[in-house]
Design a protein around this motif. Structure first.
Motif, short mmCIF file in Angstrom:
data_model
loop_
_atom_site.label_atom_id
_atom_site.label_comp_id
_atom_site.label_asym_id
_atom_site.label_seq_id
_atom_site.Cartn_x
_atom_site.Cartn_y
_atom_site.Cartn_z
N CYS A 64 32.32 25.76 13.82
CA CYS A 64 33.58 26.44 14.16
C CYS A 64 34.76 25.79 13.45
N GLY A 65 34.83 24.46 13.53
CA GLY A 65 35.95 23.75 12.95
C GLY A 65 36.07 23.94 11.45
N LEU A 66 34.95 23.83 10.75
CA LEU A 66 34.98 24.01 9.29
C LEU A 66 35.34 25.44 8.92
N PRO A 97 48.72 26.87 9.11
CA PRO A 97 48.41 25.43 9.03
C PRO A 97 48.02 24.79 10.36
N TRP A 98 48.78 25.07 11.43
CA TRP A 98 48.46 24.41 12.69
C TRP A 98 47.13 24.88 13.28
N VAL A 99 46.73 26.11 12.98
CA VAL A 99 45.42 26.59 13.41
C VAL A 99 44.32 25.86 12.66
N ARG A 100 44.53 25.59 11.39
CA ARG A 100 43.56 24.82 10.61
C ARG A 100 43.41 23.41 11.16
N VAL A 101 44.51 22.81 11.58
CA VAL A 101 44.46 21.48 12.17
C VAL A 101 43.68 21.50 13.48
N GLY A 112 41.37 23.51 14.18
CA GLY A 112 39.97 23.66 13.81
C GLY A 112 39.29 22.32 13.59
N LEU A 113 39.97 21.39 12.96
CA LEU A 113 39.40 20.06 12.72
C LEU A 113 39.38 19.22 13.99
N LEU A 114 40.37 19.42 14.86
CA LEU A 114 40.41 18.64 16.10
C LEU A 114 39.32 19.04 17.08
N TYR A 115 38.90 20.28 17.02
CA TYR A 115 37.91 20.77 18.00
C TYR A 115 36.60 19.98 17.95
N PRO A 116 35.93 19.82 16.80
CA PRO A 116 34.69 19.02 16.81
C PRO A 116 34.94 17.55 17.13
#
Length: 278
Positions: free
Chosen positions: A201-203, A212-216, A218-222
């Motif tokens: 999901c994150g990738l 941009p903040w949605v992409r961040v 995404g990385l924070l979730y895993p």
């Protein structure tokens, strides 16, 4: 004249229906077809049911699972990363925090994964099938790990002094604790699909989201999921590594099938263009 016209029409027809095309570098790519909603719902439902059925049908090899857990714990001590117990006890001392983590563990695993699939289906149909294949291949290879490497989670270790946070705080949701534990294989901790799915999901969000903040996020979730699976004593760090390796296998399968990583495919489904016949 007639033969030339027939040949041209057949060529255009073949270009529209063929699932193979070439990219600018001349590589042959398998072009995804437009996903069909009813088929995808059925496929996901049947696939998850089959996954759960096989996962729970794996013999619960308790003795071997506990032996493997002891080996993992010793290996982590030798690597200097055996801090799961400290994190587990620290999180358990803050009731609101650990209760929230319990519900996080029980729900977001499914909610966010399904949400990303729906988003791909609606906004990135050209990448949907390949990205979904990566997820399915990840999940399928995890079953191999459950069968050949039974592993008890930290909360079930003999003398591990871990806290089963679901049982202690009586929160619902975990199929591996409390009243629901008889419905799930207790010793299928390696690899962690909470990590495999959350990293998928994150990738995906990071690669395809435009905000941009949605992409961040995404990385924070895993990353947050990794903390949760350890704090709730459901997994070791090395279980997460197993989930990452399964995901790498899933993306390798998708790349081999489609000729490119899912995120490199066109956003929309377009008819493939074949080189004109001379």
């Amino acid at each position: 004249m007639g033969e030339t016209t027939v040949t041209a029409r057949e060529g255009r027809k073949g270009a529209t229906s063929s699932p193979i095309a070439e990219d600018r570098a001349g590589r042959r790519l398998r072009v995804p077809r437009r996903p069909r909603l009813w088929f995808e719902i059925l496929l996901i439902a049947v696939s998850y049911y089959t996954y759960s059925l096989i996962r729970n049908a794996v013999p619960e090899q308790r003795t071997q699972a506990l032996r493997n857990a002891d080996w993992i714990w010793r290996a982590e001590h030798s690597l200097g990363i055996a801090v799961e117990q400290t994190i587990n006890h620290a999180a358990n001392s803050v009731s609101w925090l650990i209760v929230g983590m319990n519900y996080y563990y029980a729900t977001l695993h499914f909610v966010i994964t399904l949400g990303v699939l729906v988003w791909l289906f609606r906004c990135h149909p050209g990448r949907y099938a390949a990205t979904r294949l990566a997820l399915f291949a990840t999940t399928a290879v995890a079953l191999v790990g459950y069968y050949f490497y039974p592993l008890a989670p930290p909360r079930l270790m003999n003398g591990g002094h871990f806290v089963d946070t679901v049982a202690v705080h009586q929160t619902w949701g975990s199929m591996a604790s409390g009243n629901l534990k008889s419905m799930s294989n207790q010793y299928a901790a390696m690899p962690s699909m909470h990590i495999g799915w959350s990293l998928w999901c994150g990738l995906t969000i990071f690669a395809l989201a435009s905000v941009p903040w949605v992409r961040v996020l995404g990385l924070l979730y895993p990353a947050l999921t990794l903390v949760v699976i350890v704090a709730t004593a459901n997994h070791f760090w090395l279980d997460a590594v197993g989930g990452m390796l399964c995901l790498a296998f899933g993306f390798a399968v998708a790349r081999a099938w489609y000729g490119a990583l899912p995120y490199a495919l066109p956003k929309l489904v377009t008819p493939p263009l074949l080189p004109a016949k001379v």
